[in-house]
Design a protein around this motif. Structure first.
Motif, PDB file in Angstrom:
ATOM      1  N   UNK A  34      -0.429 -10.282  -3.515  1.00 65.77           N
ATOM      2  CA  UNK A  34      -1.510  -9.660  -3.940  1.00 65.77           C
ATOM      3  C   UNK A  34      -2.102  -9.213  -2.530  1.00 65.77           C
ATOM      4  N   UNK A  35      -2.059  -9.902  -1.620  1.00 61.96           N
ATOM      5  CA  UNK A  35      -2.479 -10.124  -0.102  1.00 61.96           C
ATOM      6  C   UNK A  35      -1.513  -8.756   0.792  1.00 61.96           C
ATOM      7  N   UNK A  36      -0.535  -8.470   0.552  1.00 66.83           N
ATOM      8  CA  UNK A  36       0.183  -7.665   0.647  1.00 66.83           C
ATOM      9  C   UNK A  36      -0.121  -6.290   0.453  1.00 66.83           C
ATOM     10  N   UNK A  37      -0.311  -6.150  -0.838  1.00 63.37           N
ATOM     11  CA  UNK A  37      -0.865  -5.441  -1.841  1.00 63.37           C
ATOM     12  C   UNK A  37      -2.435  -4.580  -1.175  1.00 63.37           C
ATOM     13  N   UNK A  38      -3.337  -5.421  -0.983  1.00 67.06           N
ATOM     14  CA  UNK A  38      -4.267  -5.028   0.029  1.00 67.06           C
ATOM     15  C   UNK A  38      -3.812  -5.224   1.152  1.00 67.06           C
ATOM     16  N   UNK A  39      -3.144  -5.124   1.919  1.00 65.38           N
ATOM     17  CA  UNK A  39      -3.524  -4.509   3.644  1.00 65.38           C
ATOM     18  C   UNK A  39      -2.372  -3.574   3.786  1.00 65.38           C
ATOM     19  N   UNK A  40      -1.862  -3.096   2.437  1.00 66.41           N
ATOM     20  CA  UNK A  40      -0.933  -2.309   2.409  1.00 66.41           C
ATOM     21  C   UNK A  40       0.773  -2.522   3.567  1.00 66.41           C
ATOM     22  N   UNK A  41       0.467  -3.857   3.491  1.00 58.33           N
ATOM     23  CA  UNK A  41       1.776  -4.141   3.866  1.00 58.33           C
ATOM     24  C   UNK A  41       2.968  -4.329   3.649  1.00 58.33           C
TER      25      UNK A  41
END
Ligand code: 13P
Ligand code: SF4
Length: 314
Positions: A22-29
């Motif tokens: 989820x964090x990866x999606x939010x940060x476009x990482x």
């Protein structure tokens, strides 16, 4: 991001994986993961590979953030190749003692002793060393890169075992550095001999950071990227894998129809990257890789030369 739970309160691996995704999606990482990481780390990865593959992916990504599940020299290489991106390393414990064995002061001295020699630095070096080198290499292309150079003499650093392996495959004079990876260097040839006697039908695949006497006993010597390829194509069913322990797990995933036994040590630097630290890294931006501009510009030249060579060789 404020609504995110603090990751150290989450002990459940599946929940941690969910949180990281989820964090990866939010940060476009994008998460780039080395083969030596543990299987749970593979589940959050966008790409899993060897040092060469990771460098290529880092240079190509258009994500805003590159998070490295690997060690510092790999994250530095990503920053050098894609300086506009935020590059994160989840823990400062993820160094590499082999990389730290090469210092700029010592390299300056050796270059003065051999002014006609090309400097080939393994990517397992810190950025200041890459900035003083003519070209970089990885375990996947070291022999070919050395053989491609016009110089008759090559200063090869920092791994003496890989350097000796290159020396056996070139007519050039190799000036060896006195560095080694303790994870590979302490693997003992007598113990491997016992293993071979117990499993006579198993083929031995070894990383070139291992000692010469051990490499002489191997059926195939290659970097981590070459191991799956070899195991897939070779006719044998059983393999003894001589490198960092994580590679055996990766091979079991890549080639499930074959059997892999480990003769290995754990790299504490690689294994210091964990799911909670990855989650924290994406929340708190820890630890962002930054490098002096002049080092980035000069190191980029030696990495670009390697990538250009690999493209042409492919
Ligand atoms: P590879 O480039 O073969 O993945 O090796 C990296 C490394 O750190 C070996 O110890
Ligand atoms: Fe460095 Fe050796 Fe660990 Fe690779 S396995 S990161 S060379 S200490």
């Amino acid at each position: 991001m404020e609504s995110m739970m603090y990751p150290s309160l989450i002990y459940d691996t599946d929940k941690l994986i969910e949180l990281v995704l989820e964090l990866k999606k939010q940060r476009n990482a994008v998460i780039l993961t080395h083969n030596y990481q543990s299987p749970e780390m593979y589940k959050i990865a966008d790409y899993i590979g060897d040092s060469l593959g990771l460098s290529i992916k880092a240079s190509e990504t258009d994500a805003d953030v590159i998070l490295f599940c690997g060690v510092k020299f790999m994250a530095e290489t990503a920053k050098i190749l894609n300086p506009g991106k935020t590059v994160l390393l989840p823990t400062l414990n993820a160094g590499c003692s082999l990389a730290d064995m090469a210092t700029a002061a010592k390299l300056k001295e050796v270059k003065e002793m051999y002014p006609d020699a090309a400097v080939v630095s393994y990517v397992n070096t810190n950025a200041d060393i890459k900035a003083m080198s003519d070209i970089c290499c990885t375990s996947a292309n070291a022999v070919e890169i050395v053989n491609s150079l016009p110089n008759k003499r090559v200063i090869f650093l920092p791994d003496k075992n890989l350097g000796r392996y290159v020396q056996r495959h070139t007519n050039k004079e190799i000036i060896l550095w006195d560095g080694y990876c303790f994870v590979h260097d302490k693997l003992n040839a007598d113990v491997l001999m016992d293993f071979k006697q117990r499993y006579p039908d198993a083929k031995v695949i070894a990383h070139p950071e291992c000692k010469e006497e051990l490499l002489k006993m191997a059926d195939h010597v290659c970097g981590t990227g070459g191991m799956s390829k070899f195991a897939k194509l070779d006719g044998s069913k059983n393999f003894i894998v001589v490198t960092e322990c994580g590679m055996t797990e990766k091979l079991k995933q890549d080639v499930p129809e074959k059997n892999f036994m480990s003769f290995c040590n754990v790299c504490p630097y690689m294994k210091s990257v964990t799911l909670p630290l990855v989650a924290r890294s994406l929340i708190q931006n820890t630890y962002e890789i930054t490098l002096p501009q002049n080092i980035m510009v000069n190191a980029r030249k030696s990495i670009d030369r390697m990538l250009e060579f690999s493209k042409n060789a492919a």
